[in-house]
Design a protein around this motif. Structure first.
Motif, mmCIF file in Angstrom:
data_model
loop_
_atom_site.group_PDB
_atom_site.id
_atom_site.type_symbol
_atom_site.label_atom_id
_atom_site.label_comp_id
_atom_site.label_asym_id
_atom_site.label_seq_id
_atom_site.Cartn_x
_atom_site.Cartn_y
_atom_site.Cartn_z
ATOM 1 N N THR A 62 0.833 -1.209 0.000
ATOM 2 C CA THR A 62 0.000 0.000 0.000
ATOM 3 C C THR A 62 0.863 1.252 0.000
ATOM 4 O OG1 THR A 62 -1.713 -1.192 1.227
ATOM 5 C CG2 THR A 62 -1.864 1.202 1.194
ATOM 6 N N MET A 63 1.899 1.251 0.812
ATOM 7 C CA MET A 63 2.765 2.429 0.875
ATOM 8 C C MET A 63 3.555 2.614 -0.420
ATOM 9 S SD MET A 63 2.183 4.097 3.524
ATOM 10 C CE MET A 63 3.438 5.262 3.055
ATOM 11 N N ALA A 64 4.005 1.527 -1.002
ATOM 12 C CA ALA A 64 4.755 1.633 -2.256
ATOM 13 C C ALA A 64 3.865 2.196 -3.364
ATOM 14 C CB ALA A 64 5.301 0.269 -2.650
ATOM 15 N N GLU A 65 2.608 1.770 -3.406
ATOM 16 C CA GLU A 65 1.678 2.234 -4.444
ATOM 17 C C GLU A 65 1.275 3.689 -4.238
ATOM 18 O OE1 GLU A 65 -1.490 -0.523 -4.123
ATOM 19 O OE2 GLU A 65 -0.481 -2.121 -5.259
ATOM 20 N N ASN A 66 1.348 4.182 -3.003
ATOM 21 C CA ASN A 66 0.917 5.553 -2.698
ATOM 22 C C ASN A 66 2.088 6.427 -2.238
ATOM 23 O OD1 ASN A 66 -2.320 5.455 -2.658
ATOM 24 N ND2 ASN A 66 -1.535 3.546 -1.770
ATOM 25 N N PHE A 67 3.246 6.117 -2.745
ATOM 26 C CA PHE A 67 4.456 6.815 -2.316
ATOM 27 C C PHE A 67 4.374 8.317 -2.575
ATOM 28 C CE2 PHE A 67 8.672 8.513 -3.510
ATOM 29 C CZ PHE A 67 9.320 8.381 -2.281
ATOM 30 N N ASP A 68 3.725 8.718 -3.667
ATOM 31 C CA ASP A 68 3.693 10.133 -4.051
ATOM 32 C C ASP A 68 2.710 10.951 -3.226
ATOM 33 O OD1 ASP A 68 5.602 9.697 -6.009
ATOM 34 O OD2 ASP A 68 4.093 9.147 -7.518
ATOM 35 N N ASP A 69 1.853 10.285 -2.450
ATOM 36 C CA ASP A 69 0.870 11.004 -1.644
ATOM 37 C C ASP A 69 1.550 11.506 -0.369
ATOM 38 O OD1 ASP A 69 -1.228 11.650 0.236
ATOM 39 O OD2 ASP A 69 -2.614 10.643 -1.128
ATOM 40 N N ILE A 70 1.710 12.817 -0.265
ATOM 41 C CA ILE A 70 2.450 13.398 0.865
ATOM 42 C C ILE A 70 1.761 13.112 2.189
ATOM 43 C CG2 ILE A 70 3.253 15.567 1.885
ATOM 44 C CD1 ILE A 70 3.575 16.662 -0.934
ATOM 45 N N GLU A 71 0.428 13.180 2.210
ATOM 46 C CA GLU A 71 -0.309 12.957 3.469
ATOM 47 C C GLU A 71 -0.114 11.526 3.960
ATOM 48 O OE1 GLU A 71 -4.794 13.542 5.355
ATOM 49 O OE2 GLU A 71 -4.529 13.436 3.180
ATOM 50 N N ILE A 72 -0.221 10.578 3.042
ATOM 51 C CA ILE A 72 -0.059 9.172 3.426
ATOM 52 C C ILE A 72 1.368 8.923 3.912
ATOM 53 C CG2 ILE A 72 -0.076 6.800 2.547
ATOM 54 C CD1 ILE A 72 -2.253 7.670 0.584
ATOM 55 N N ARG A 73 2.344 9.469 3.189
ATOM 56 C CA ARG A 73 3.735 9.245 3.565
ATOM 57 C C ARG A 73 4.049 9.879 4.920
ATOM 58 N NH1 ARG A 73 5.905 11.182 -0.786
ATOM 59 N NH2 ARG A 73 7.176 12.915 -0.033
ATOM 60 N N GLY A 74 3.530 11.096 5.146
ATOM 61 C CA GLY A 74 3.761 11.776 6.421
ATOM 62 C C GLY A 74 3.149 11.022 7.594
ATOM 63 N N THR A 75 1.908 10.528 7.397
ATOM 64 C CA THR A 75 1.241 9.749 8.445
ATOM 65 C C THR A 75 2.046 8.502 8.777
ATOM 66 O OG1 THR A 75 -0.955 10.531 7.767
ATOM 67 C CG2 THR A 75 -0.861 8.488 9.051
ATOM 68 N N PHE A 76 2.522 7.839 7.746
ATOM 69 C CA PHE A 76 3.279 6.597 7.920
ATOM 70 C C PHE A 76 4.575 6.846 8.699
ATOM 71 C CE2 PHE A 76 6.591 3.742 6.214
ATOM 72 C CZ PHE A 76 6.056 2.519 6.587
ATOM 73 N N LEU A 77 5.324 7.860 8.319
ATOM 74 C CA LEU A 77 6.608 8.130 8.965
ATOM 75 C C LEU A 77 6.434 8.560 10.421
ATOM 76 C CD1 LEU A 77 8.379 10.034 6.039
ATOM 77 C CD2 LEU A 77 8.907 7.724 6.856
#
Length: 815
Positions: A62-77
């Motif tokens: 899921t994270m690899a497929e949505n890598f460009d989404d800043i909100e998703i990446r920020g939440t994950f980190l």
């Protein structure tokens, strides 16, 4: 026939119109991806019904497929960092997600490394050593994707800091804490997907052996069972030296580390004909300050103990197995970081077996007797016992646990409510172990055990198998087990009422709860004309009830003093104070708020007594304790409030308890007397600590630091005087030279020997408290001076130590 066809046709049209739903179709709710990832990451490895490797793959994909989404990446980190520092049990699984991500999106794995090392640098500066340890553990699990030597250069740099600290002072304890961080990181490196680092680990262990094997000066003071003598079952074992030996044993067994999970040993996320070499990353810059910051929490030597040490079946890992410390360390970190949510903590304890290798434990809630049926060679460790043992290790930690004791009480209570069939039997065996070892137990720990035991029973109907201890009811009070029973019943009455507690006890215990204890409101002794000064005292009571001004009370108080003087009383202010304070206690006997309201009204007169007569000030304490003689816990609570009002001084409380009433030392057997003295000492030492912390705040102007230094010097002098008073009183009992003992040396040899033992136990507690306070204050002040004079820091960049001179202000390393 045509009509029939027409009618049939019309009927069909009407039916079609009725069945036709002209509303628009309901929109399907699709959970936002960032929320979905958050839920998946938060619950990773929590359920034994889910396959952890599938959870890891799903999150990574899921994270690899949505890598460009800043909100998703920020939440994950952000969430990864929170999980690392708040839920230590999940660190290997969070690392496994990062490793799976690295196979698909190395860029995101690099961001995780950058974020975690940035946080590590911040924690180094703050002296937050638990967070440093957890972040290093996460990086250790990622050793397989790090270039060069990965985490080892950081560990080497940390070791050099510990050597500097130990060289400066052999009594330094921060250096020991740093070595413990190093030793607890090594197993996770060796269990990671990396290979070929055996020589690095062995070399580091050879270096740490010098520090880890040297006993600390304060180590003997934190032994939980100092009275055990040569009993091997109670032999004090330093956590750091035990960990050193265990790791050396693991090295000899090719680093098996059987209890640690290996969630990274799963099939690849993407199918490949041949295994793909993972992308390697250089470890971002990590700075280890020199000197290191101690933080605000004292770093003291730890001793390993277990409440399941003497069982015929092994339900917790033995000290010969490294699992004993690896399991406990993760549990302790979980317990102490989640102090804001006892329910979540209890749930993690219950689900302990989800976070370690599948063969580590037996099935949950397996009865103790059924362990004998376990196949030879398989584990008999009960997850409930390991969890309960970890909580007790904090509850009974010397010199003090990280959080208030009631938090650990609450964790055990919630655990018992969530899984009563599993936890209750484990608690029962822990209680029996602690009770059987009361004679050898440190006195402070005995009272902590008593507090927890009574609090726990109050949450479960005050039910306990008292018949097991019935033989100890006839023991003299000077025997620790009898003192425990009496103290526990007194505390139960404080948490309920005497009549109810009496109903839970077998017949032999009934005599311990007298009819006088069942009175909700004690009698006013001056109601009897046989009591001296009774008429004046009754009039004082009447006026206080009527809230009369002090001017109306003065004639009656003066009358008491005049009569006392005519009778030859040395200090006439003492009997008038007794009449006045007893009246206040009687008026306020309905509740604590009643007595506090009355004290508030009479505060000015009570405050004026101390400067006029020290004997009268101590009489305030005596009057309170005499009035509440059947419920001394209430009296101790009132004395504590009088201290807060500064009506009493800490020295007056200590002198009353340990000088005026010491006798042969019988007062030392009473739980309420220890509570009074210990709480008074705590008020003083805590004030000194607050001043030290305030003084060490960065950015203070010089004049304010000078003012705080002056205040600190005065408060430290008062603290030392207080401890000296305690020491003088207790040494007399411990050595048998107090007047009453000296006069009756040969009359009761056994009884006096027991009382001398109580004197020794008290001495040990308060000598430790003094030693700990002096060590902490000295270390904090010395380290602050070092931080003020710091001109350079050592940096570890990509595994290479670099010494640079910097102008950066590092005062903010002390929070």
């Amino acid at each position: 026939m045509a009509l029939n066809v027409e009618a049939t046709t019309i009927g069909n049209d009407d039916t079609e119109d009725d069945d036709l739903d002209r509303r628009p179709p309901r929109r399907l709710y699709q959970e936002p991806v960032h929320l979905k990832v958050r839920k998946q990451l938060l619950t990773i490895a929590e359920s034994p019904l889910k396959k952890t490797d599938e959870e890891i793959k799903t999150i990574a994909t899921t994270m690899a497929e949505n890598f460009d989404d800043i909100e998703i990446r920020g939440t994950f980190l952000d969430l990864i960092l929170q999980l690392i520092t708040e839920q230590a049990l999940k660190i290997p699984f969070v690392a496994a997600v990062t490793l799976a991500l690295n196979a698909q999106k190395p860029e995101l794995a690099q961001e995780v490394l950058t974020k975690s090392t940035t946080a590590l640098n911040e924690q180094f500066k703050a002296g937050a050593w638990r967070e440093v340890k957890l972040l290093l553990r996460f990086l250790a699990c990622l050793q397989g994707i790090l270039e060069d030597d990965g985490v080892f250069p950081i560990l080497e740099e940390l070791f050099s800091r510990s050597v500097d600290l130990q060289t400066a002072s052999s009594e330094d304890s921060l250096g020991l804490e740093i070595v413990k961080v190093i030793l607890l990181t090594i197993p996770y490196i060796m269990a990671s997907s990396a290979s070929g680092f055996e020589a690095h680990a062995t070399s580091l262990l050879e270096k740490t052996d010098i520090i880890a094997s040297t006993p600390h000066a304060l180590e003997a003071l934190v032994d939980p069972y100092p009275g055990s003598g040569d009993d091997a079952g109670h032999e004090a074992q330093s956590v750091i030296s035990l960990l050193q030996r265990q790791l050396q044993g693991e090295a000899a067994q090719s680093w098996e580390l059987a209890c640690l999970p290996r969630p990274w040993n799963v099939s690849p996320v993407v199918d490949e004909a041949e295994p793909v070499t993972p992308t390697k990353h250089s470890l971002p810059l990590v700075t280890v300050p020199s000197p290191v910051s101690p933080g605000i929490r004292p770093q003291l030597p730890e001793v390993y103990s277990s409440v399941y040490a003497d069982q015929d079946m092994e339900t917790v890992p033995p000290t010969s197995n490294i699992a004993s410390l690896l399991l406990r360390d993760s549990l302790i970190d979980t317990i102490n970081t989640l102090d804001y949510n006892r329910n979540a903590t209890a749930k993690f304890l219950i689900d302990l077996d989800c976070y370690f290798s599948p063969e580590t434990f037996v099935k949950r809630a397996t009865p103790f007797d059924r362990l004998r049926e376990v196949e030879a060679g398989k584990s008999t460790w009960k997850p409930e016992d390991v969890a309960v043992d970890a909580v007790f290790s904090q509850l009974l930690q010397l010199p003090s646990p990280q959080h208030k004791l009631v938090y650990y009480h609450a964790v055990l209570t919630e655990s018992c409510k969530i899984a009563p069939a599993a936890i209750a039997p484990s608690l029962g065996r822990a209680i029996r172990y602690l009770y059987q070892n009361l004679d050898a137990m440190d006195l402070e720990l005995e009272y902590r055990f008593m507090d927890w035991f009574t609090h726990h029973l109050s949450n479960f109907g005050f039910t306990w198998k008292w018949t097991e201890w019935v033989d100890d009811v006839e023991l003299p009070l000077a025997k620790p087990k009898k003192a425990f029973i009496v103290g526990a019943l007194e505390k139960e009455i404080r948490l309920s009422f005497a009549q109810r507690i009496r109903g839970t006890l077998p017949e032999p215990y009934q005599a311990l709860i007298t009819e006088a204890k069942e009175k909700e409101i004690p009698d006013f002794k001056y109601n009897s004309d046989q009591t001296p000064y009774a008429p004046q005292a009754r009039e004082i009571l009447r006026l206080l009830r009527a809230k009369a001004p002090d001017s109306d009370l003065e004639p009656h108080l003066s009358s008491v003093e005049a009569e006392a003087a005519s009778l030859g009383v040395e200090d006439p202010l003492v009997p008038s104070t007794d009449a006045y304070m007893t009246a206040i206690c009687f008026i306020g006997s309905k509740s604590l708020s009643h007595v506090l309201n009355c004290i508030e009204r009479c505060k000015d007169r009570l405050l004026a007594l101390g400067p006029r007569s020290e004997a009268a000030r101590r009489q305030i304490i005596r009057s309170v304790m005499d009035y509440w003689v059947e419920k001394p816990g209430v009296g101790v609570n009132i004395v504590d409030k009088l201290l807060n009002y500064t009506i009493l001084t800490p020295l007056s409380v200590i002198n009353w308890a340990l000088t005026d009433n010491i006798g042969k030392g019988k007062v030392l057997t009473h739980a309420h007397m220890y509570e009074m003295v210990a709480s008074t000492i705590y008020k003083v030492t805590n004030r000194v600590r607050q001043i030290v912390i305030a003084r060490n705040q960065p950015g203070l102007p010089a004049e304010q630091i000078a003012m705080l230094d002056e205040t600190l010097e005065k408060e430290r002098a008062q603290m030392k005087e207080l401890f000296a008073t305690v020491e003088d009183a207790l040494v007399g009992v411990a050595s048998g030279v107090v007047d009453e003992m000296a006069e009756s040396r040969n009359q009761d040899t056994e009884g006096e020997a027991l009382l001398r033992g109580w004197g020794e136990r008290w001495l040990r507690v308060f000598r430790r408290k003094m030693a700990v306070e002096e060590a902490w204050i000295g270390e904090m002040l010395a380290n602050q001076e070092g931080m003020d004079g710091l001109e350079g820091e050592a940096e570890v960049a990509n595994g290479i130590g670099v010494s640079e001179t910097q102008e950066e202000d590092v005062d903010d390393g002390v929070s």
